[in-house]
Design a protein around this motif. Structure first.
Motif, PDB file in Angstrom:
ATOM      1  N   VAL A 109      -7.147   3.085  -0.529  1.00  0.00           N
ATOM      2  CA  VAL A 109      -7.498   1.995   0.379  1.00  0.00           C
ATOM      3  C   VAL A 109      -8.283   2.551   1.565  1.00  0.00           C
ATOM      4  CG1 VAL A 109      -6.579   0.247   1.953  1.00  0.00           C
ATOM      5  CG2 VAL A 109      -5.545   0.570  -0.303  1.00  0.00           C
ATOM      6  N   ILE A 145       0.849  -1.182   0.000  1.00  0.00           N
ATOM      7  CA  ILE A 145       0.000   0.000   0.000  1.00  0.00           C
ATOM      8  C   ILE A 145       0.888   1.236   0.000  1.00  0.00           C
ATOM      9  CG2 ILE A 145      -1.966   1.164   1.072  1.00  0.00           C
ATOM     10  CD1 ILE A 145      -2.512  -1.734   0.298  1.00  0.00           C
ATOM     11  N   GLN A 158      -6.111   4.170  -6.444  1.00  0.00           N
ATOM     12  CA  GLN A 158      -6.695   3.127  -5.599  1.00  0.00           C
ATOM     13  C   GLN A 158      -6.576   3.553  -4.134  1.00  0.00           C
ATOM     14  OE1 GLN A 158      -8.003  -0.271  -6.863  1.00  0.00           O
ATOM     15  NE2 GLN A 158      -8.293   1.380  -8.334  1.00  0.00           N
ATOM     16  N   LEU A 199      -0.691  -0.703  -4.600  1.00  0.00           N
ATOM     17  CA  LEU A 199      -1.896   0.113  -4.703  1.00  0.00           C
ATOM     18  C   LEU A 199      -1.549   1.529  -4.262  1.00  0.00           C
ATOM     19  CD1 LEU A 199      -4.531  -2.324  -3.131  1.00  0.00           C
ATOM     20  CD2 LEU A 199      -3.890  -2.076  -5.541  1.00  0.00           C
ATOM     21  N   TRP A 220      -7.526   3.183   8.356  1.00  0.00           N
ATOM     22  CA  TRP A 220      -7.918   2.150   7.404  1.00  0.00           C
ATOM     23  C   TRP A 220      -7.438   0.741   7.775  1.00  0.00           C
ATOM     24  CZ3 TRP A 220      -3.853  -0.374   5.054  1.00  0.00           C
ATOM     25  CH2 TRP A 220      -2.630   0.294   5.023  1.00  0.00           C
ATOM     26  N   ARG A 231      -2.953   5.606  -3.984  1.00  0.00           N
ATOM     27  CA  ARG A 231      -4.159   6.433  -4.012  1.00  0.00           C
ATOM     28  C   ARG A 231      -4.094   7.562  -5.033  1.00  0.00           C
ATOM     29  NH1 ARG A 231      -3.925   9.924   1.657  1.00  0.00           N
ATOM     30  NH2 ARG A 231      -1.893  10.927   1.294  1.00  0.00           N
ATOM     31  N   ARG A 240      -9.791  -3.311   0.858  1.00  0.00           N
ATOM     32  CA  ARG A 240     -10.896  -2.721   0.108  1.00  0.00           C
ATOM     33  C   ARG A 240     -10.556  -1.278  -0.281  1.00  0.00           C
ATOM     34  NH1 ARG A 240     -16.155  -3.730  -1.000  1.00  0.00           N
ATOM     35  NH2 ARG A 240     -17.554  -1.956  -1.284  1.00  0.00           N
ATOM     36  N   THR A 241     -10.857  -0.924  -1.512  1.00  0.00           N
ATOM     37  CA  THR A 241     -10.596   0.424  -1.996  1.00  0.00           C
ATOM     38  C   THR A 241     -11.880   1.239  -2.038  1.00  0.00           C
ATOM     39  OG1 THR A 241     -10.955  -0.033  -4.343  1.00  0.00           O
ATOM     40  CG2 THR A 241      -8.758  -0.493  -3.439  1.00  0.00           C
ATOM     41  N   GLU A 242     -11.700   2.534  -2.169  1.00  0.00           N
ATOM     42  CA  GLU A 242     -12.840   3.449  -2.208  1.00  0.00           C
ATOM     43  C   GLU A 242     -13.755   3.153  -3.386  1.00  0.00           C
ATOM     44  OE1 GLU A 242     -12.958   8.092  -1.096  1.00  0.00           O
ATOM     45  OE2 GLU A 242     -11.975   7.676  -3.015  1.00  0.00           O
TER      46      GLU A 242
END
Length: 406
Positions: free
Chosen positions: A128, A37, A126, A60, A347, A62, A141-143
């Motif tokens: 998280v 992440i 992405q 992943l 998160w 953001r 889980r992503t937004e």
């Protein structure tokens, strides 16, 4: 890479798996490899170290780019505060000809070359929103509604994920422009204006210097005692010299040496409202993670009066601020150099490894890189890129052992 979607019940072998993943929404994707992440320097370092051991990974991110903090939230004149040899990522030195203190643009170019060298292709955009362990698997889980299931989860969102906005009385009624340093780019737009910089760390001091150089009239709030050291001593970096001395001398002895040299080179900083902490700079860094300021020219501007020093703010007014010493001053703008914080508690559904209070691993460096259930952290050492590189190497070795590839 093999990817399996629970909704379709089949595996997909696709060399362009990143495009495949981006096309999936509201589905659960099982990933055989470690999931990282964050695509900042820490995440890139782990991915490269894993790739070197023959282990692919999925990052992943953001934002829409790697190193988003550096690319999108740093001021233009930023250079690495430490020499480049202490800021290399594993497996790849800086190109020949890079200066001792690379610029922001040079460092970004280095990171982009690093990602290209190790064929690191994060899945961008992405965000998280949750990650929790279910029966030995991490469900991320992503937004956007996509879920990823993986065995290994590497938290690489780092110490600087979210800007810290202080709760100072009256700030909401202040009529001037207020920005955090994450939105500050250059002092050019503040030319001729009185600007209050809140925060006296390396960023606050450098922003003040930048404002001065662009014809602004900056003031800086020094709320707590602060160590200011010359960036170099005897032609070498102060940081590098300190690291070398600590190999042979107790930390208190090194601190005494640094303070004597700083007094000789910089003078008595307390005369200008810059009191020093009771603990020495290296001991304070070790205990609290608070980094001393490495002076790049700001102190001379303070001595000359081009930069004014104020104590803590009592409260803001409509057009300025009142300070705890009773002084009142009007300002055209405020820059909050108040730092960043970890966002992990928002998160990650794990309170055993990471602290809910500050979002850092509960165990201090060098033992904060590995938790239970194949959970790892990188970039939380309070030791910059050097600490992140050390943890990235450890994480890759641990995962490789688990995979039988060490």
């Amino acid at each position: 890479m093999a990817v399996w979607t629970e909704s379709e019940g089949k595996r997909v072998h696709d060399p362009f798996y990143h495009n495949f993943l981006l096309a999936k929404t509201d589905k659960c994707i099982v990933v055989d490899e470690p999931v990282i992440i964050g695509a900042g320097p820490s995440g890139l370092a782990v991915a490269a170290c894993l790739k070197e051991k023959g282990i692919p990974s999925l990052i992943l991110e953001r934002s829409h780019c790697i190193a988003s903090l550096w690319q999108l939230k740093t001021y233009d004149r930023l250079h690495l505060h430490l020499p480049k040899k202490f800021c290399e990522l594993p497996l790849m030195p800086y190109p020949p000809g890079f200066p001792t203190y690379p610029t922001k643009q040079q460092f970004i170019a280095y990171l982009e070359a690093y990602a290209k060298q190790y064929d690191i292709k994060p899945v961008f955009n992405q965000m998280v929103v949750s990650a929790e362990n279910e029966d030995g698997r991490w469900r991320v889980r992503t937004e956007e509604g996509t879920e990823y299931l993986c065995k290994w989860l590497v938290v690489a969102t780092g110490e600087n994920a979210e800007a810290v906005i202080p709760d100072i009385e009256g700030l909401e009624q202040y009529k001037g422009k207020v920005v955090h340093t994450s939105a500050y780019r250059s002092g050019d737009m503040y030319r001729g204006k009185k600007v209050l910089v809140v925060g006296c760390g390396n960023s606050g001091m450098e922003v003040c210097l930048d404002l001065c150089n662009h014809g602004a009239m900056p003031s800086i709030v020094v709320r707590e005692a602060v160590h200011i050291l010359p960036r170099e001593m005897f032609g070498s970096s102060t940081f590098g010299l300190s690291v070398w001395l600590l190999k042979y001398l107790p930390i208190q002895t090194v601190d005494r040496f640094l303070l004597i040299m700083s007094r000789l080179m910089l003078g008595d900083t307390s005369r200008f409202g810059l009191e020093r902490p009771h603990l020495g700079p290296m001991e304070l860094k070790s205990v609290s993670g608070k980094t001393p300021v490495l002076d790049v020219g700001t102190l001379e501007k303070i001595k000359s009066g081009d930069i004014k020093v104020f104590p803590a703010i009592n409260h803001f007014t409509k057009h300025g601020a009142e300070f705890i010493d009773g002084r009142m001053e009007e300002f055209d703008a405020v820059v909050l150099a108040t730092g960043y914080r970890s966002n992990v508690p928002f998160w990650l559904k794990d309170t055993e490894f990471f602290s809910e209070k500050d979002g850092y691993p509960r165990r201090p460096f060098p033992n904060g890189w590995k938790g239970k259930q194949c959970l790892y952290s990188v970039g939380f050492t309070k030791r910059g890129l050097l600490g992140a590189s050390m943890d990235a190497t450890r994480i890759a070795h641990d995962i490789a052992q688990c995979c039988g590839k060490s």
